[in-house]
Design a protein around this motif. Structure first.
Motif, short mmCIF file in Angstrom:
data_model
loop_
_atom_site.label_atom_id
_atom_site.label_comp_id
_atom_site.label_asym_id
_atom_site.label_seq_id
_atom_site.Cartn_x
_atom_site.Cartn_y
_atom_site.Cartn_z
N ALA A 242 0.82 -1.21 0.00
CA ALA A 242 0.00 0.00 0.00
C ALA A 242 0.85 1.26 0.00
O ALA A 242 0.44 2.29 -0.54
N LEU A 243 2.04 1.17 0.60
CA LEU A 243 2.93 2.33 0.67
C LEU A 243 3.98 2.31 -0.44
O LEU A 243 4.90 3.13 -0.43
N ASP A 244 3.82 1.38 -1.39
CA ASP A 244 4.71 1.28 -2.55
C ASP A 244 6.17 1.05 -2.12
O ASP A 244 7.09 1.66 -2.66
N ILE A 245 6.33 0.18 -1.13
CA ILE A 245 7.67 -0.20 -0.64
C ILE A 245 7.98 -1.60 -1.15
O ILE A 245 7.32 -2.57 -0.77
N ASP A 246 8.96 -1.70 -2.03
CA ASP A 246 9.28 -2.98 -2.64
C ASP A 246 9.95 -3.93 -1.66
O ASP A 246 9.57 -5.10 -1.54
N ARG A 247 10.97 -3.42 -0.93
CA ARG A 247 11.71 -4.26 0.02
C ARG A 247 12.03 -3.44 1.26
O ARG A 247 12.15 -2.21 1.19
N ALA A 248 12.16 -4.12 2.39
CA ALA A 248 12.41 -3.41 3.64
C ALA A 248 13.33 -4.22 4.55
O ALA A 248 13.43 -5.44 4.43
N HIS A 249 13.99 -3.51 5.44
CA HIS A 249 14.70 -4.13 6.55
C HIS A 249 13.65 -4.32 7.66
O HIS A 249 13.10 -3.34 8.16
N VAL A 250 13.37 -5.56 8.00
CA VAL A 250 12.25 -5.85 8.90
C VAL A 250 12.77 -6.12 10.31
O VAL A 250 13.66 -6.96 10.51
N VAL A 251 12.21 -5.41 11.27
CA VAL A 251 12.61 -5.52 12.68
C VAL A 251 11.37 -5.85 13.49
O VAL A 251 10.38 -5.11 13.47
N GLY A 252 11.39 -6.96 14.22
CA GLY A 252 10.24 -7.36 15.01
C GLY A 252 10.61 -7.65 16.44
O GLY A 252 11.68 -8.19 16.72
#
Length: 297
Positions: A106-116
């Protein structure tokens, strides 16, 4: 704060930094709102050149609540899982991972560094395992693979997680309950003042209210989830596992197991840290997350 429609649900989110910078997506834990991520961590990552997004999972904060699903019978679900029997729950952790991917879409972000963090770490692990092409790096904080051989919470941590206020209709009673839970799980070396903790709990209640049925649906999703050891063995992106050495809810051995399963991981523990996000550690966490993201680059 803005919201987007994902999987038929409204997800509330907040963005820090420039839209054009690489994204760090912060995924929070069980029954906990996006505001639990310290602003200082978000700003420290922005200073290092990242866009940071934190959001409310389904069933918490200002995102959609699934009240129609009712309150699951958590003790029964736990017993059935212990016996290796199938369970029915309102939704799975995989659905929550799909929510996070949908938010990125929805935010047009293809790839991200994911922190959980905590349950958010479990969701982040599933994102890295099932949506590998969308995850640049993985940071799992005070979380676990969920394998049955790992140690469970201390008795007092389990009691705190399941405790109820004396009067659920009285917000002062609810506040006392929530403060007791946080005091039980907090880092012994980084204890907050009574005033600071009271404000944190009060602000959270004012924003998101008190919804034990929704928290039970989160817990049911965790209990119904199988272990992720085999899945993590196939995750090749740079990974960081952070854990408190004084965590009585998710024991340090669970973090060690997570790091052991990830082929390209770094495991860092913190003396005196429990099951929370101590403000004093945020500069070091930002640095470690940045180093992990740099390895991905």
């Amino acid at each position: 704060m803005p919201s987007v429609l994902v999987n038929g649900l409204s997800l509330e989110y907040e963005s820090f930094g420039r839209d054009t910078d690489p994204c760090v997506l912060l995924v929070m834990g069980l029954g906990t709102q996006l505001t639990a991520w310290p602003v200082s961590l978000c700003e420290a990552l922005v200073d290092r050149g990242y866009r940071v997004i934190r959001f409310d999972n389904r069933d918490v904060g200002l995102s959609t609540r699934l009240a129609h699903a009712g309150a699951p019978r958590v003790p029964l679900i736990a017993t059935l899982r212990l016996l290796g029997l199938p369970v029915r729950v309102p939704y799975q952790l995989e659905d929550m991972a799909s929510d996070a991917i949908g938010l990125m879409d929805a935010l047009d972000i293809d790839r991200a560094h994911v922190v959980g963090a905590s349950m958010g770490g479990m969701i982040a692990q599933l994102m890295a395992g099932h949506h590998a092409h969308r995850v640049l790096s993985l940071t799992s904080i005070m979380s676990t693979t969920g394998h049955r051989s790992l140690p469970g919470p201390d008795a007092k941590a389990r009691r705190a997680l399941l405790m109820k206020p004396d009067d659920p209709q009285d917000m002062s009673s609810v506040q006392r309950r929530n403060m007791t839970v946080r005091r039980t799980l907090e880092s012994p070396s980084y204890r907050q003042s009574d005033e600071s903790l009271e404000k944190m709990v009060s602000d959270a209640l004012a924003r998101g209210g008190y919804d034990p049925a929704a928290a039970a649906r989160h817990l049911a999703a965790v209990l119904a989830s199988g272990h992720r050891r085999a899945l993590l063995a196939g995750v090749t992106v740079p990974s960081l596992v952070l854990h408190g050495e004084a965590d009585i809810l998710v024991k340090p051995a669970c973090g060690r197991d997570t790091a052991d399963c990830l082929p390209n991981s770094r495991f860092v523990t913190f003396p005196g840290m429990g099951h929370d996000l101590p403000e004093a550690l945020m500069p070091e966490w930002a640095q470690l997350i940045d180093e992990t993201a740099t390895r991905a680059a």
